[in-house]
Design a protein around this motif. Structure first.
Motif, mmCIF file in Angstrom:
data_model
loop_
_atom_site.group_PDB
_atom_site.id
_atom_site.type_symbol
_atom_site.label_atom_id
_atom_site.label_comp_id
_atom_site.label_asym_id
_atom_site.label_seq_id
_atom_site.Cartn_x
_atom_site.Cartn_y
_atom_site.Cartn_z
ATOM 1 N N LYS A 1 0.948 -1.274 -0.082
ATOM 2 C CA LYS A 1 -0.011 -0.034 0.074
ATOM 3 C C LYS A 1 0.760 1.144 -0.010
ATOM 4 O O LYS A 1 1.915 1.600 0.576
ATOM 5 N N GLN A 2 0.353 2.325 -0.722
ATOM 6 C CA GLN A 2 1.137 3.522 -0.623
ATOM 7 C C GLN A 2 0.646 4.343 0.326
ATOM 8 O O GLN A 2 -0.270 4.829 0.463
ATOM 9 N N GLU A 3 1.664 4.693 1.178
ATOM 10 C CA GLU A 3 1.317 5.481 2.450
ATOM 11 C C GLU A 3 2.659 6.411 2.452
ATOM 12 O O GLU A 3 2.816 6.717 3.715
ATOM 13 N N ARG B 1 1.549 16.237 0.606
ATOM 14 C CA ARG B 1 2.135 17.742 0.337
ATOM 15 C C ARG B 1 0.889 18.514 0.282
ATOM 16 O O ARG B 1 1.116 19.755 0.878
ATOM 17 N N HIS B 2 -0.078 18.376 -0.635
ATOM 18 C CA HIS B 2 -1.039 19.417 -0.885
ATOM 19 C C HIS B 2 -2.485 18.600 -1.133
ATOM 20 O O HIS B 2 -2.278 17.396 -1.736
ATOM 21 N N ILE B 3 -3.594 19.008 -0.705
ATOM 22 C CA ILE B 3 -4.941 18.525 -1.031
ATOM 23 C C ILE B 3 -5.827 19.580 -1.832
ATOM 24 O O ILE B 3 -5.815 20.640 -1.392
ATOM 25 N N ILE C 1 -7.864 16.249 -5.360
ATOM 26 C CA ILE C 1 -6.465 16.071 -6.088
ATOM 27 C C ILE C 1 -5.405 15.870 -4.976
ATOM 28 O O ILE C 1 -5.513 16.808 -4.222
ATOM 29 N N LEU C 2 -4.797 14.745 -4.775
ATOM 30 C CA LEU C 2 -3.839 14.284 -3.740
ATOM 31 C C LEU C 2 -2.410 14.725 -4.229
ATOM 32 O O LEU C 2 -1.948 13.742 -5.360
ATOM 33 N N VAL C 3 -1.784 15.447 -3.581
ATOM 34 C CA VAL C 3 -0.281 15.426 -3.952
ATOM 35 C C VAL C 3 0.603 14.952 -2.873
ATOM 36 O O VAL C 3 0.540 15.441 -1.946
ATOM 37 N N VAL D 1 0.868 11.998 -7.740
ATOM 38 C CA VAL D 1 -0.282 12.715 -7.872
ATOM 39 C C VAL D 1 -1.634 11.747 -8.011
ATOM 40 O O VAL D 1 -1.476 10.937 -8.984
ATOM 41 N N GLU D 2 -2.658 11.848 -7.099
ATOM 42 C CA GLU D 2 -3.786 11.036 -7.382
ATOM 43 C C GLU D 2 -4.844 11.657 -7.537
ATOM 44 O O GLU D 2 -5.166 12.723 -6.810
ATOM 45 N N ASN D 3 -5.653 11.494 -8.374
ATOM 46 C CA ASN D 3 -7.076 12.239 -8.669
ATOM 47 C C ASN D 3 -8.285 11.090 -8.195
ATOM 48 O O ASN D 3 -8.268 10.087 -9.045
#
Length: 349
Positions: free
Chosen positions: A134-136, A140-142, A155-157, A163-165
């Protein structure tokens, strides 16, 4: 009777006959007759037949019919793997092929493990399975973006540049301004925290009724966190080499279909990792010993890999017919798992 007791009860001749039957079966997939075993043994075919009958009585060998040769039972394979199998270290050619297929470290964990799966399938000529961690990574930013009255994009940075949307349904009554407010609040809280950490921190803020969040923003944050709940996200299972497995067991297509149905059930992926977590190093499951793939009658050789904190985060393995070349596949799986662990640990350092 436990396998170790059975092995100690066998005399030297019985052990040698048993070992030769298993090795011949693993090599050819065919039942082994007494006349085949007389080559290289200074005993008659009649003597070997008597020994094989005794081994069949003990449940170590079986025969498709009276006049045919014999092949090992599941118990016999377990006895061989635990007590008689010789495991050689991974040879330089296999090491070189693994290094060539895996290629350079491009810091993309998904791409790396996809190549690991490809390497295992190519080397073992079986079906490979790799469970990604799992990516944990810290955030940095939402940011929240309104797409429609009933749809929003988060948007998760992450700190590692990923970056995941993710699209989710926000609570009723959200406006672009409340989306921005919630995003600003979360970004201020997120720096250096993982999603799991952030979930706990925001839950504490909401329960304490902090003035930074009005009721709508609080609902949005709660809904957004539920949408990206890391505990609900299944890890990714990479499967390679279906054609290899079909080539080995072409006569039993129903079992192969059953195996891949098992593999593709999301609820079973976590159980795959559990198989590797108990015990050290490589684990071997033969036939029905592994409840996850028991209906397919296949064998699984699996080993966990660890991160820099020595925590098990994933697993690599090979699935194939029960007549796998265990002596070669076991060290390859072990070496590959250790290699993946080293790469992941070096990245953190």
């Amino acid at each position: 009777m436990p396998a170790p007791s059975l092995l100690s009860d066998l005399n030297d001749r019985s052990r040698e006959v048993f070992r030769r039957v298993v090795e011949s079966y693993l090599d050819t997939g065919e039942p082994v007759g007494s006349r085949t075993l007389t080559r290289g043994m200074a005993v008659s075919a009649a003597t070997i037949r008597n020994v094989m009958q005794d081994l069949e009585y003990l449940g170590l060998l079986e025969s498709p019919h009276v006049s045919a040769g014999r092949f090992p039972t599941q118990l016999g394979l377990r006895l061989f793997v635990d007590g008689l199998m010789e495991v050689d270290p991974v040879g330089p050619e296999d090491r070189a092929r693994i290094a060539e297929i895996i290629g350079p470290d491009d810091r993309d964990t998904g791409a790396l493990l996809d190549r690991v799966s490809m390497a295992l399938s190519s080397l073992t000529r079986g079906a490979s399975v790799v469970l990604m961690p799992k990516q944990e990574a810290p955030l940095r930013h939402i940011e929240f973006v309104s797409l429609a009255p009933d749809r929003a994009l988060v948007i998760l940075v992450f700190a590692d540049g990923r970056v995941e949307n993710r699209i989710f349904t926000p609570p009723p009554g959200q406006t672009p301004s409340s989306l921005r407010e919630a995003g600003n609040f979360l970004s201020a809280q997120a720096e250096g925290r993982t999603l799991s950490d952030l979930r706990g921190a925001v839950a504490a803020h909401i329960s304490e009724g902090r003035r930074e969040l009005d009721s709508l923003a609080a609902d949005l944050v709660a809904a957004g966190l539920a949408a990206w709940d890391p505990q609900a996200a299944d890890p990714r299972l990479i499967v390679r080499g279906r054609a290899n497995l079909l080539a080995h067991q072409a006569a039993d297509l129903d079992r192969i279909r059953s195996l891949f149905d098992d593999l593709e059930r999301k609820r079973d992926i976590a159980r795959f990792l559990e198989l590797a977590e108990h015990g050290d190093g490589v684990r071997i499951f033969i036939g029905s010993e592994n409840e996850l793939f028991s209906l397919s009658g296949s064998s699984l050789v699996v080993s966990p890999y660890m991160n820099a904190d020595r925590k098990i985060v994933g697993a690599v393995g090979v699935i194939g017919p029960t007549r796998l070349n265990y002596g070669r596949i076991v060290p390859i799986v072990d070496y590959t798992a250790q290699l993946v662990g080293r790469v992941l640990s070096d990245r953190k350092g």
